[in-house]
Design an enzyme around this catalytic site. Sequence first.
Site, PDB file in Angstrom:
ATOM      1  N   ASN A  12       0.840  -1.188   0.000  1.00 16.60           N
ATOM      2  CA  ASN A  12       0.000   0.000   0.000  1.00 16.60           C
ATOM      3  C   ASN A  12       0.881   1.246   0.000  1.00 16.60           C
ATOM      4  O   ASN A  12       1.717   1.423   0.891  1.00 16.60           O
ATOM      5  CB  ASN A  12      -0.902   0.018   1.242  1.00 16.60           C
ATOM      6  CG  ASN A  12      -1.747   1.274   1.311  1.00 16.60           C
ATOM      7  OD1 ASN A  12      -2.535   1.550   0.416  1.00 16.60           O
ATOM      8  ND2 ASN A  12      -1.574   2.056   2.374  1.00 16.60           N
ATOM      9  N   GLU A  13       0.713   2.073  -1.042  1.00 19.20           N
ATOM     10  CA  GLU A  13       1.442   3.334  -1.157  1.00 19.20           C
ATOM     11  C   GLU A  13       2.946   3.145  -0.911  1.00 19.20           C
ATOM     12  O   GLU A  13       3.565   3.880  -0.145  1.00 19.20           O
ATOM     13  CB  GLU A  13       0.853   4.383  -0.201  1.00 19.20           C
ATOM     14  CG  GLU A  13      -0.595   4.713  -0.530  1.00 19.20           C
ATOM     15  CD  GLU A  13      -1.169   5.842   0.295  1.00 19.20           C
ATOM     16  OE1 GLU A  13      -0.526   6.254   1.290  1.00 19.20           O
ATOM     17  OE2 GLU A  13      -2.262   6.330  -0.043  1.00 19.20           O
ATOM     18  N   TYR A  84      -6.784  12.287  -2.868  1.00 16.07           N
ATOM     19  CA  TYR A  84      -7.529  13.009  -1.838  1.00 16.07           C
ATOM     20  C   TYR A  84      -7.482  14.500  -2.144  1.00 16.07           C
ATOM     21  O   TYR A  84      -6.452  15.024  -2.565  1.00 16.07           O
ATOM     22  CB  TYR A  84      -6.936  12.741  -0.450  1.00 16.07           C
ATOM     23  CG  TYR A  84      -7.075  11.303  -0.014  1.00 16.07           C
ATOM     24  CD1 TYR A  84      -8.196  10.878   0.674  1.00 16.07           C
ATOM     25  CD2 TYR A  84      -6.094  10.371  -0.324  1.00 16.07           C
ATOM     26  CE1 TYR A  84      -8.339   9.550   1.065  1.00 16.07           C
ATOM     27  CE2 TYR A  84      -6.219   9.049   0.057  1.00 16.07           C
ATOM     28  CZ  TYR A  84      -7.342   8.638   0.757  1.00 16.07           C
ATOM     29  OH  TYR A  84      -7.482   7.331   1.126  1.00 16.07           O
ATOM     30  N   GLU A 132      -8.712   4.293  -3.403  1.00 23.12           N
ATOM     31  CA  GLU A 132      -8.826   5.296  -2.340  1.00 23.12           C
ATOM     32  C   GLU A 132      -9.120   6.654  -2.955  1.00 23.12           C
ATOM     33  O   GLU A 132      -8.331   7.150  -3.766  1.00 23.12           O
ATOM     34  CB  GLU A 132      -7.546   5.397  -1.498  1.00 23.12           C
ATOM     35  CG  GLU A 132      -7.283   4.224  -0.577  1.00 23.12           C
ATOM     36  CD  GLU A 132      -6.127   4.495   0.376  1.00 23.12           C
ATOM     37  OE1 GLU A 132      -5.926   5.675   0.762  1.00 23.12           O
ATOM     38  OE2 GLU A 132      -5.424   3.533   0.729  1.00 23.12           O
TER      39      GLU A 132
END
Length: 299
Positions: A12-13, A84, A132
Amino acid sequence: EPHNIKYWCLGNEMDGPWQTGHKPADEYGHLADECAKAMKQIDPSIELVLCGSSNTGMATFPQWEATTLDWAYNSVDYISLHSYYGNRFNDTANFLAQSDDMEQFIKTVIATCDFVKAKKRSKKNINLSFDEWNVWYAWYRDDGIAEGLFAAKMIHRFLRDWKAFGFSYVCFFQPVNEGAIRVTPFASRLTSMGEAMRLMKGHVGGVPADLNQIPREAFVTDAPDGSRYLTAYNFSTKETKSFALPLGARRNVVTSELLVPNGLVSGCRYTRRPGDVRIENGKLVFALPPASQTAVRVK
């Protein structure tokens, strides 16, 4: 039997130095490729997601995608996207314009996938896992109408363009107190983002209508019971926008709801009202006030 999990993310990331196990792109791509091969030896039916960039602001974007895919293209099935957005300075116009960043992000990742595909002379396509996305405001301000408009535009775009963008998954991340639902010790409520999602829920189980006849600010689905569900939003904060959406043979309005803002600054809310719609010449005709949203079901 084990849990029979069919979809796995390979980290993840991993481009982010904040992540435990962070590696440069070349090292991560090599490791992901070897892990993918080993996992598919155990269960060839699983599908694997390669870590893409954490956001478009990373200095390594989009070279990260190019390098990691160069290693693992033939072993994985998807590449992830995370994004985001925030209205940190309470500047509604600037914040709403950030929605264009998301589209450019997607197009850049698609172009990178296509480049690696051509480089490898491959016939295989890598799909996108937008696993996400959110509007983060809870750390620094109360939510407002701008977040709801932003969510409406994002969701409409995902629904309209999922096939062109190669989407298999789109996940809204962290919905409670950082997104759609605000929870306090003695109460809970939908935020403006939650209200937008509540309207979109009516599309579940429906089949998209011919989108060539539908403006980009709207989405239309036909339900199994023969009804047609229509949603639309007005992204302008100053001007009313008119719509005329096709109904086919349907002539009866079953439900109609309008979300109207009581202001545009932080802390403002949507008010739920009956929608003012009419049927003319086989079309549903209505006008949306600035920054408003609507949902209508006809049969």
